[in-house]
Design an enzyme around this catalytic site. Structure first.
Site, PDB file in Angstrom:
ATOM      1  N   SER B  11      41.957  26.856 -49.433  1.00  0.00           N
ATOM      2  CA  SER B  11      42.600  25.638 -48.934  1.00  0.00           C
ATOM      3  C   SER B  11      42.623  24.515 -49.964  1.00  0.00           C
ATOM      4  O   SER B  11      43.511  23.661 -49.924  1.00  0.00           O
ATOM      5  CB  SER B  11      41.892  25.141 -47.668  1.00  0.00           C
ATOM      6  N   ASP B 187      35.851  15.463 -46.339  1.00  0.00           N
ATOM      7  CA  ASP B 187      35.201  15.985 -45.134  1.00  0.00           C
ATOM      8  C   ASP B 187      33.980  16.826 -45.507  1.00  0.00           C
ATOM      9  O   ASP B 187      33.596  17.733 -44.783  1.00  0.00           O
ATOM     10  CB  ASP B 187      36.188  16.815 -44.303  1.00  0.00           C
ATOM     11  N   HIS B 190      36.665  19.327 -48.688  1.00  0.00           N
ATOM     12  CA  HIS B 190      37.984  19.133 -49.301  1.00  0.00           C
ATOM     13  C   HIS B 190      38.015  17.839 -50.126  1.00  0.00           C
ATOM     14  O   HIS B 190      37.145  16.988 -49.985  1.00  0.00           O
ATOM     15  CB  HIS B 190      39.072  19.153 -48.217  1.00  0.00           C
TER      16      HIS B 190
END
Lengths: 237, 237
Positions: B11, B187, B190
């Site tokens: 991600s 977070d 990320h």
């Protein structure tokens, strides 16, 4: 192979992967579905674009097939006034129209199924241009005017109509924004993050109208939400 | 055809075209020289990456030849703890190392000239992870720890050394930043814009050390500064 969307244009395309740029936002939006390919050439007008189009779009495209779409975003340089300091970039409006037609024809001949999305030049803030000259400007007059940009924008919209293809009229759209010269433009011509956001949203909306959206595109490889936590490898077999 | 740099990862790669993202910044940096191709798959670990690598990198690449470089940025998911709420993404560290070796071998076998640049997982802010759960977390314990991420980061650096290839150790680099959990991470895992900027700068620096930089790459089509204002078309003949 993932489908591709090519961005063909001038500096407003070349700079479209800056922070919050409309090209980067498109690539982010389509991050698992489409490859967004940057073909922006600062300073170029439609006359120069036609000189290089065979090299920019070789017969065998990168993806091997036809791109899903090509955005064609020229006119900001064509619309330079012929008697001001950036005259060498000027292209007369009738030739601009012809050139846009030729660009669309080239792309449609090469790839009949490819969507060609025209984008008009943005509006011009003449004071912003005077404060941020790109070249020496001994006359002290803006090399671009909003009136001229508007005429080229209208010509671009007309070409789209004549070709039966879609268009984003960013010249008109941006001027609906309150205080657009400061909100949308960084130097009277190029886009701020807000200006980029408008282009991004308009392009996404127009692509969606033409059937190109996250809802219709295939996601490349299983999405994490589809992977069974009890047997992850099943998703890949 | 322009050379290509592929970004292969989880991600943190998939989201790298967000505002100020490291992938978008790379595409902007190389806007006239390289196509930056996004191959990020949220949630994926190296085990799943190996399952899909043949599809991600088909024998005939998009550019027709060997990519200039591939960044391989996995480990954040492998390093999920095996007894916490994201255990299904966990890959034991010895397998992570083996998998990274297999990914590098696959790429080097397919394209011997392609630079494979490993990137370690970023550091973890455990409080940030607890405040931003991705899945139900009834235990109330972070599914990732900085210590575990550090072990995987070290393993990644070791693999690069064993392969004789370059690596960006973002786990170590970020922890040199004062208040890194808030400055670099959004977070706990990320990247913020600042975190993205560090990855971008490190990747550009490492590519430059390997001879891939704006100074060595060919610019696609004449630059506006090279176009003779008195005879623009000469530049295109």
């Amino acid at each position: 192979m993932r489908p591709e969307i090519y961005l063909f244009g001038d500096s407003i395309t070349e700079a479209s992967f800056c922070d919050g740029g409309w090209g980067a936002s498109l690539a982010h939006h389509f991050s698992r579905t489409v490859d967004v390919v940057l073909r922006g050439y600062s300073g170029y007008n439609t006359r120069w674009a036609l000189e290089v189009i065979e090299k920019v779009f070789p017969e065998v495209s990168r993806g091997g097939g036809a791109p899903l779409a090509v955005t064609v975003f020229f006119g900001a340089n064509d619309a330079c006034l012929p008697n001001r300091c950036s005259a060498f970039q000027h292209v007369p409006i009738h030739e601009y129209k012809q050139n846009l037609h030729s660009i669309v024809s080239f792309l449609k001949k090469r790839w009949p199924t490819t969507l060609v999305l025209l984008i008009t030049p943005p509006p011009i803030d003449e004071e912003g241009r005077l404060r941020n000259p790109y070249v020496e400007n001994p006359m002290g007059l803006p090399e671009r005017t909003n009136e001229a940009a508007g005429a080229y924008a209208k010509a671009c919209v007309d070409v789209a109509g004549e070709c039966g293809g879609p268009v984003v009229d960013i010249w008109t759209k941006m001027q609906h924004i309150s205080d657009w010269p400061r909100v949308c433009l960084s130097d009277g011509l190029h886009l701020t993050q807000s200006g980029n956001k408008i282009v991004f949203e308009e392009v996404v909306a127009r692509l969606r109208e033409e059937g190109i959206s996250l809802e219709t595109l295939l996601v490349d490889l299983p999405h994490i939400a589809e992977i069974d936590p009890n047997d992850p490898l099943k998703s890949f077999s």
